[in-house]
Design an enzyme around this catalytic site. Structure first.
Site, PDB file in Angstrom:
ATOM      1  N   HIS A  17       0.841  -1.207   0.000  1.00  0.00           N
ATOM      2  CA  HIS A  17       0.000   0.000   0.000  1.00  0.00           C
ATOM      3  C   HIS A  17       0.875   1.255   0.000  1.00  0.00           C
ATOM      4  CE1 HIS A  17      -2.853  -2.750   2.440  1.00  0.00           C
ATOM      5  NE2 HIS A  17      -3.471  -2.537   1.298  1.00  0.00           N
ATOM      6  N   LYS A  41     -14.914  -8.953   4.130  1.00  0.00           N
ATOM      7  CA  LYS A  41     -13.783  -9.300   4.996  1.00  0.00           C
ATOM      8  C   LYS A  41     -14.095  -8.993   6.452  1.00  0.00           C
ATOM      9  CE  LYS A  41     -10.188  -8.114   1.579  1.00  0.00           C
ATOM     10  NZ  LYS A  41      -9.203  -7.069   1.235  1.00  0.00           N
ATOM     11  N   ARG A  90      -1.878  -5.821  -8.486  1.00  0.00           N
ATOM     12  CA  ARG A  90      -0.733  -6.699  -8.232  1.00  0.00           C
ATOM     13  C   ARG A  90      -0.517  -7.700  -9.342  1.00  0.00           C
ATOM     14  NH1 ARG A  90      -3.012  -8.156  -2.419  1.00  0.00           N
ATOM     15  NH2 ARG A  90      -4.789  -8.235  -3.823  1.00  0.00           N
ATOM     16  N   SER A 127      -2.622  -7.939   2.895  1.00  0.00           N
ATOM     17  CA  SER A 127      -2.783  -7.875   4.350  1.00  0.00           C
ATOM     18  C   SER A 127      -3.229  -9.236   4.888  1.00  0.00           C
ATOM     19  CB  SER A 127      -3.825  -6.819   4.727  1.00  0.00           C
ATOM     20  OG  SER A 127      -3.449  -5.567   4.235  1.00  0.00           O
TER      21      SER A 127
HETATM   22  O1  PNS Z   1      -8.452  -3.311   0.477  1.00  0.00           O
HETATM   23  P1  PNS Z   1      -9.712  -3.890  -0.115  1.00  0.00           P
HETATM   24  O2  PNS Z   1     -10.457  -4.706   0.919  1.00  0.00           O
HETATM   25  O3  PNS Z   1      -9.465  -4.650  -1.378  1.00  0.00           O
HETATM   26  O4  PNS Z   1     -10.613  -2.627  -0.504  1.00  0.00           O
HETATM   27  C1  PNS Z   1     -11.898  -2.804  -1.084  1.00  0.00           C
HETATM   28  C2  PNS Z   1     -12.736  -1.536  -0.845  1.00  0.00           C
HETATM   29  C3  PNS Z   1     -12.893  -1.259   0.645  1.00  0.00           C
HETATM   30  C4  PNS Z   1     -12.067  -0.346  -1.526  1.00  0.00           C
HETATM   31  C5  PNS Z   1     -14.139  -1.806  -1.495  1.00  0.00           C
HETATM   32  O5  PNS Z   1     -14.723  -2.929  -0.898  1.00  0.00           O
HETATM   33  C6  PNS Z   1     -15.068  -0.596  -1.377  1.00  0.00           C
HETATM   34  O6  PNS Z   1     -14.935   0.353  -2.127  1.00  0.00           O
HETATM   35  N1  PNS Z   1     -16.009  -0.656  -0.400  1.00  0.00           N
HETATM   36  C7  PNS Z   1     -16.951   0.415  -0.157  1.00  0.00           C
HETATM   37  C8  PNS Z   1     -18.341   0.060  -0.721  1.00  0.00           C
HETATM   38  C9  PNS Z   1     -18.347   0.269  -2.214  1.00  0.00           C
HETATM   39  O7  PNS Z   1     -18.299   1.396  -2.700  1.00  0.00           O
HETATM   40  N2  PNS Z   1     -18.366  -0.855  -2.979  1.00  0.00           N
HETATM   41  C10 PNS Z   1     -18.189  -0.852  -4.422  1.00  0.00           C
HETATM   42  C11 PNS Z   1     -19.417  -0.605  -5.215  1.00  0.00           C
HETATM   43  S1  PNS Z   1     -20.688  -1.751  -4.945  1.00  0.00           S
END
Ligand code: PNS
Length: 163
Positions: A17, A41, A90, A127
């Site tokens: 990150h 998660k 990645r 993570s």
């Molecule tokens: O580090 P991650 O867990 O891969 O991040 C994913 C994250 C938190 C960026 C994603 O799940 C997210 O944007 N969540 C907020 C809700 C949202 O906007 N979802 C996408 C459209 S349905």
């Protein structure tokens, strides 16, 4: 001002990150790291703990700030006048999910997503994997800043004691 949001769970933040954040900070006037809830998660650290840890390890970047949000990322962008999202990619395995999210986010509110390729040294890093390695006593020192490593090991030993 040219601002971008770097969203994620950051549970906890890793060198992967930090690489994306550092490189994004050279391209934008301001990078906002947004700690969001990923409903798929289960998190080890509270949002407040994650904010504190990220603030500590990004203190050297004057144009990076940290925030949190419960809800859709596009609503965060809209409320804060941010037009684009930056994400690290990645490997090809990230692509399907990230492409889908970027298309939904664009369709919902016209928010653009920019992808930055992860440095090869971090291409396997997540993570979740770091937490798994740490929980079995493996060496995680090359994946996380020392202060985050200590917080992770403390948290895991606490959960072992409680379990
Ligand atoms: O580090 P991650 O867990 O891969 O991040 C994913 C994250 C938190 C960026 C994603 O799940 C997210 O944007 N969540 C907020 C809700 C949202 O906007 N979802 C996408 C459209 S349905």
């Amino acid at each position: 001002m040219n601002r971008v949001v770097c969203p994620g769970s950051f549970d906890p933040i890793t060198y992967g990150h930090l690489d994306i954040i550092a490189r994004a900070s050279t391209l934008f006037d301001e990078v906002v790291i947004a700690v969001l809830v990923n409903q798929t998660k289960k998190s080890l650290f509270s949002v407040e703990e994650r904010l504190e840890m990220i603030t500590e390890v990004t203190a050297q970047y004057p144009n990076v700030r940290v925030d949190s949000w419960r809800g859709l990322l596009v609503d965060y962008c809209e409320s804060n006048g941010i037009g684009s999202i930056i994400k690290g990619l990645r490997a090809v395995s990230d692509f399907d999910y990230e492409l889908q999210m970027s298309q939904i986010n664009y369709q919902l509110k016209g928010i653009e997503t920019l992808f930055m390729s992860t440095a090869p040294a971090h291409s396997f890093l997540s993570s979740s994997l770091v937490k798994e390695i740490a929980s079995f006593g493996g060496d995680i020192s090359s994946y996380l800043p020392p202060v985050i490593q200590r917080r992770l090991l403390d948290r895991l030993s606490l959960s072992r004691d409680e379990g």
